[in-house]
Enzyme design. Structure first.
Site, PDB file in Angstrom:
ATOM      1  N   GLY A  23      -4.626  -1.448  68.251  1.00 10.05           N
ATOM      2  CA  GLY A  23      -5.987  -1.859  68.561  1.00 10.05           C
ATOM      3  C   GLY A  23      -7.022  -1.041  67.817  1.00 10.05           C
ATOM      4  N   THR A  86      -3.661  -7.485  72.311  1.00 13.48           N
ATOM      5  CA  THR A  86      -2.404  -6.764  72.432  1.00 13.48           C
ATOM      6  C   THR A  86      -2.375  -6.057  73.779  1.00 13.48           C
ATOM      7  OG1 THR A  86      -0.980  -5.071  71.429  1.00 13.48           O
ATOM      8  CG2 THR A  86      -3.342  -4.730  71.244  1.00 13.48           C
ATOM      9  N   LYS A 168       7.726  -9.442  77.329  1.00 16.89           N
ATOM     10  CA  LYS A 168       7.141 -10.041  76.130  1.00 16.89           C
ATOM     11  C   LYS A 168       7.442 -11.536  76.045  1.00 16.89           C
ATOM     12  CE  LYS A 168       5.340  -6.240  74.678  1.00 16.89           C
ATOM     13  NZ  LYS A 168       3.866  -6.077  74.780  1.00 16.89           N
ATOM     14  N   LEU A 193       9.664  -2.989  65.846  1.00 19.46           N
ATOM     15  CA  LEU A 193       9.338  -1.682  66.404  1.00 19.46           C
ATOM     16  C   LEU A 193       8.265  -1.021  65.551  1.00 19.46           C
ATOM     17  CD1 LEU A 193      10.011   0.733  68.339  1.00 19.46           C
ATOM     18  CD2 LEU A 193      11.671   1.461  66.607  1.00 19.46           C
TER      19      LEU A 193
END
Length: 305
Positions: A23, A86, A168, A193
């Protein structure tokens, strides 16, 4: 799902949650490209990371947006043409367990519902995970490579307590259903990842890492590449659906050793034989769709009309 037309009303976008590595980096890069940015954070402590930027850049506004407070989300989205979303776990619940699934799904639902009721929103870039793609009982027998057309199996994730993958997968499925029902133009980024300075062995993505490695589907992504992918997907008129996002496959013994050293720097080095060093596990996952979209993408500053 066919590509949707993209004609932003303004160059103002919202980044939510802006407190994490992704972010914060998105905020910085979007400002460099000339966007007006609404940086939405979950708690007031996170504002400290952004205060320096806000003092230096008049194009940045900081908002407190609790994903369970619908009005605060609406306030952060007001006047924005796009949202980069996110999920960051709440401070009082930082680890992934079974209860985190409900938290993440509820947060995603609230945010997409708010987007549907914000007339200026033209496009939503939703950050998901490769763990919403690769966990299936039949993954070893798949003939073709895994790509964004695959989904992790919810029952499989529950059975083996793969809480990150379950969260998720369910959160992304929830947002896709809502986006299609409400007519929201959404694109998802299913990231590998994230390799960043704070990466540790406690990262929930790493549950089952040995199996992913052996199956040739253990992928990682650098922060800069992930940021570029988000912005490219937002700006490109032709982007649609899901995009698997990674720029490295851990499929050699030396790659696994290097990652293990990064995760546990205090641990003694593992022995490495010549046979293991040259062994390469076949890659069985593809990011071709994203690579084709990003051809010619320039990540530097850019003025936005």
């Amino acid at each position: 799902m066919a590509p949707a037309s993209f004609n932003p009303i303004s160059n103002t976008v919202c980044v939510m949650d802006a407190s994490g590595n992704l972010g914060l980096s998105l905020v910085q890069r979007l400002l460099q490209r000339g966007y007006m940015v609404h940086a939405a954070v979950q708690n007031h402590n996170c504002e400290l990371q952004l205060n320096g930027l806000s003092c230096e850049n008049k194009k940045l506004k900081i908002f407190y947006a609790d994903p369970f407070d619908y009005k605060s989300i609406i306030d952060a989205l007001r006047g924005c043409s796009g949202l980069f979303y996110t999920f960051e776990p709440p401070e009082d619940q930082p680890t992934y367990d079974e209860s985190m699934t409900e938290v993440e799904v509820r947060a995603a639902h609230n945010v997409l519902e708010a987007c549907a009721h914000t007339e200026t929103i033209d496009k939503v870039v939703f950050t998901s995970s490769a763990t919403a793609v690769i966990w299936r009982d039949d993954r070893k027998s798949e003939i073709a490579d895994f790509d964004e057309r695959h989904w992790s199996d919810i029952n499989f994730c529950r059975k083996f307590k793969l809480w990150h993958a379950l969260s998720k997968t369910l959160a992304e499925k929830t947002t896709w259903a809502l986006a299609m029902d409400r007519g929201v133009n959404m694109v998802s980024v299913n990231a590998g990842l994230l390799v960043s300075p704070d990466l540790s062995i406690k990262n929930p993505y790493l549950t089952g890492a040995a199996e992913l490695y052996e199956d040739g589907v253990f992928v990682t992504v650098d922060l800069n590449f992930l940021v570029d992918a988000h912005i490219c997907i937002y700006e490109d008129v032709s982007s649609y659906g899901r995009y698997l996002c990674f720029n490295h496959v851990v499929n050699r013994h030396e790659d696994a050793i290097e990652l293990a050293s990064m995760l546990t720097p205090a641990a003694p080095s593992l022995p490495q034989s010549c046979d293991q060093d040259v062994k390469i596990i076949q890659q069985r996952i593809s990011n071709k769709k994203l690579n084709e979209l990003m051809v010619g993408f320039e990540s530097g500053p850019q003025l936005v009309d």
